[in-house]
Design a protein around this motif. Structure first.
Motif, PDB file in Angstrom:
ATOM      1  N   ARG A  57       0.825  -1.204   0.000  1.00 21.01           N
ATOM      2  CA  ARG A  57       0.000   0.000   0.000  1.00 21.01           C
ATOM      3  C   ARG A  57       0.862   1.259   0.000  1.00 21.01           C
ATOM      4  N   THR A  60       0.989   4.692   1.504  1.00 19.02           N
ATOM      5  CA  THR A  60       0.348   5.364   2.637  1.00 19.02           C
ATOM      6  C   THR A  60       0.408   6.882   2.533  1.00 19.02           C
ATOM      7  N   SER A 119      -8.189   4.305   0.404  1.00 22.01           N
ATOM      8  CA  SER A 119      -8.592   5.108   1.553  1.00 22.01           C
ATOM      9  C   SER A 119      -8.779   4.206   2.772  1.00 22.01           C
ATOM     10  N   PRO A 120      -8.770   4.794   3.975  1.00 23.28           N
ATOM     11  CA  PRO A 120      -9.022   3.986   5.176  1.00 23.28           C
ATOM     12  C   PRO A 120     -10.343   3.224   5.114  1.00 23.28           C
ATOM     13  N   THR A 176     -11.825   2.122   2.397  1.00 24.96           N
ATOM     14  CA  THR A 176     -11.632   1.002   1.471  1.00 24.96           C
ATOM     15  C   THR A 176     -10.855  -0.118   2.136  1.00 24.96           C
TER      16      THR A 176
END
Length: 214
Positions: free
Chosen positions: A64, A66, A101-102, A104
């Motif tokens: 990911r 970030t 996104s958080p 997701t």
């Protein structure tokens, strides 16, 4: 200024000084993260993956992105992985970072969104090994058939999910590196190397460990 007023002023000054000192003290502190565990995970994942690779291999690492506020633990894991692979000159590493996104990430259980996983695989068709530093997305039958036809070795460094057993048996996943469920014994000796730290914190699961052929 009478005595009572003077006392109130002095008390106010003392309170202000104490508040400022406390603020500056807290501001100067930052949470200290022990990155050793993540460095061990990255380095040993690289070593274990490299054992099964042949000459002039292309390896795809998926993790990911970030954003500007980098996740220190994930970055330490990736850096250790890359540093360990430098000893294997036959391996050419390609890194793909996906954005999610958080919300997701919560919906996918911390895994890569299926559409982004498919796009990354389509982009890199001549890959011999795929290492994923997060859970895999749910795979349909067509996804499984596609991955088996690619014949790329897939290594997942994440918590173990029940469906991984089936994917290992089907030859989709070659290896899962997951945190151990139980903490180390209280009287366990302190690890002195990355390998010892890895062995204390993680477990490697392959086909023999999930009862393939049974």
């Amino acid at each position: 200024m009478n005595t009572r007023t003077r006392d109130f002023v002095l008390l106010g000054v003392v309170v202000c000084v104490a508040a400022v000192s406390l603020f500056l003290g807290l501001r100067g502190r930052s949470p200290k993260i022990d990155l050793g565990v993540y460095e061990a995970l990255g380095a040993i994942t690289a070593e274990e993956t490299a054992k099964s690779l042949h000459d002039k291999t292309k390896l795809l690492l998926i993790a990911r992105d970030t954003g500007s506020d980098k996740n220190p633990s994930l970055e330490a894991q990736i850096n250790a992985f890359q540093q360990a692979l430098k000893k294997h000159r036959n391996v050419n590493i390609i890194v793909e970072r996906f954005v999610a996104s958080p919300m997701t990430m919560m919906a996918t259980g911390g895994g890569i969104p299926p559409d982004q996983f498919s796009l990354i695989l389509e982009k890199h068709k001549d890959i011999s090994a795929i290492v994923v530093f997060c859970p895999l997305p749910p795979l349909s039958d067509s996804d499984i058939a596609f991955l088996r036809n690619r014949k790329a070795r897939i290594v997942v460094a994440s918590s173990f999910r029940p469906d991984y057993s089936g994917l290992i048996k089907q030859g989709v996943i070659e290896m899962v590196i997951a945190p151990k469920q139980e903490p180390p014994p209280s009287d366990a000796s302190q690890p002195r190397t990355l390998r010892e730290l890895f062995d204390r914190e993680f477990v490697i699961l392959r086909s023999a460990d999930v009862g393939i052929g049974n």
